[in-house]
Design a protein around this motif. Structure first.
Motif, PDB file in Angstrom:
ATOM      1  N   ASN A  45       0.820  -1.265   0.130  1.00  0.00           N
ATOM      2  CA  ASN A  45       0.012  -0.133  -0.030  1.00  0.00           C
ATOM      3  C   ASN A  45       0.905   1.269  -0.038  1.00  0.00           C
ATOM      4  O   ASN A  45       1.686   1.417   1.016  1.00  0.00           O
ATOM      5  N   PRO A  46       0.837   1.967  -0.937  1.00  0.00           N
ATOM      6  CA  PRO A  46       1.895   3.105  -1.283  1.00  0.00           C
ATOM      7  C   PRO A  46       1.667   4.210  -0.340  1.00  0.00           C
ATOM      8  O   PRO A  46       2.663   4.938  -0.094  1.00  0.00           O
ATOM      9  N   ARG A  47       0.641   4.171   0.750  1.00  0.00           N
ATOM     10  CA  ARG A  47       0.621   5.139   1.893  1.00  0.00           C
ATOM     11  C   ARG A  47       1.389   4.801   3.176  1.00  0.00           C
ATOM     12  O   ARG A  47       1.548   5.446   4.074  1.00  0.00           O
ATOM     13  N   LEU A  48       1.784   3.411   3.138  1.00  0.00           N
ATOM     14  CA  LEU A  48       2.427   3.018   4.296  1.00  0.00           C
ATOM     15  C   LEU A  48       3.935   3.192   4.331  1.00  0.00           C
ATOM     16  O   LEU A  48       4.513   3.391   3.195  1.00  0.00           O
ATOM     17  N   ALA A  49       4.463   3.775   5.556  1.00  0.00           N
ATOM     18  CA  ALA A  49       5.785   4.408   5.812  1.00  0.00           C
ATOM     19  C   ALA A  49       6.966   3.580   4.979  1.00  0.00           C
ATOM     20  O   ALA A  49       7.663   4.300   4.317  1.00  0.00           O
ATOM     21  N   GLY A  50       6.951   2.298   5.104  1.00  0.00           N
ATOM     22  CA  GLY A  50       8.137   1.514   4.533  1.00  0.00           C
ATOM     23  C   GLY A  50       7.870   1.615   3.177  1.00  0.00           C
ATOM     24  O   GLY A  50       8.815   1.712   2.153  1.00  0.00           O
ATOM     25  N   THR A  51       6.730   1.036   2.662  1.00  0.00           N
ATOM     26  CA  THR A  51       6.521   1.036   1.161  1.00  0.00           C
ATOM     27  C   THR A  51       6.630   2.282   0.534  1.00  0.00           C
ATOM     28  O   THR A  51       7.404   2.439  -0.466  1.00  0.00           O
ATOM     29  N   LEU A  52       6.084   3.448   1.008  1.00  0.00           N
ATOM     30  CA  LEU A  52       6.401   4.740   0.567  1.00  0.00           C
ATOM     31  C   LEU A  52       7.815   5.126   0.364  1.00  0.00           C
ATOM     32  O   LEU A  52       8.371   5.823  -0.571  1.00  0.00           O
TER      33      LEU A  52
END
Ligand code: HEC
Length: 119
Positions: A45-52
């Motif tokens: 999910n692009p909103r999550l800190a790690g993924t972003l």
């Protein structure tokens, strides 16, 4: 009340006891470790800190979601988990044991398509 108490037993007492059994690295267990400790920041999910952060770091050249990566090794996963990076805090052995870390490393280094399907 009785029902609640037995549910509590399952969640708090019985489950950890079952997990304590010695086991070889198993990607199915690794998925559970990932869901518990990593998915909050690293689920796809692009909103999550790690993924972003990883989207920004690699500019889309490799997948931002850890479960979609094909370049990770168990050693790399372990190094980041034990040392932390940026605002990802290191995880202690009381949080993620060495056996759980082995499962996690196994899970994150399987070929994509065999993991993360449930979401
Ligand atoms: C609080 C949010 C958070 C949690 C929880 C978290 N991470 Fe991270 N993680 C990050 C951030 C942010 C970065 C990227 C830092 C950067 O910009 O280099 C990162 C980076 C990484 C990297 C480095 C990837 C790369 O190519 O640079 C790995 C591997 C990693 N995390 C694995 C995990 C694992 C495995 C877990 C669960 C045990 C976990 N992380 C839990 C936030 C988190």
């Amino acid at each position: 009340m009785r029902v609640q108490l037995s549910a509590l037993c399952l969640a708090l007492v019985c489950a950890p006891a079952a997990q304590a059994a010695p086991a070889k690295a198993d990607p199915r267990d690794g998925k559970a470790v990932f869901e518990k400790w990593c998915a909050a920041c690293h689920a796809p999910n692009p909103r999550l800190a790690g993924t972003l952060a990883l989207q920004t770091k690699y500019e889309g050249k490799i997948p931002a979601a850890l479960e979609a990566r094909t370049d990770l090794t168990p050693e790399i996963v372990a190094a980041f988990v034990r040392n932390g990076v940026a605002w990802m805090a290191p995880f202690r052995k009381t949080e993620i044991s060495d056996a759980e870390l082995a499962d996690l490393g196994d899970y994150l280094t399987k070929t994509p398509g065999t993991k993360g399907k449930a979401r």
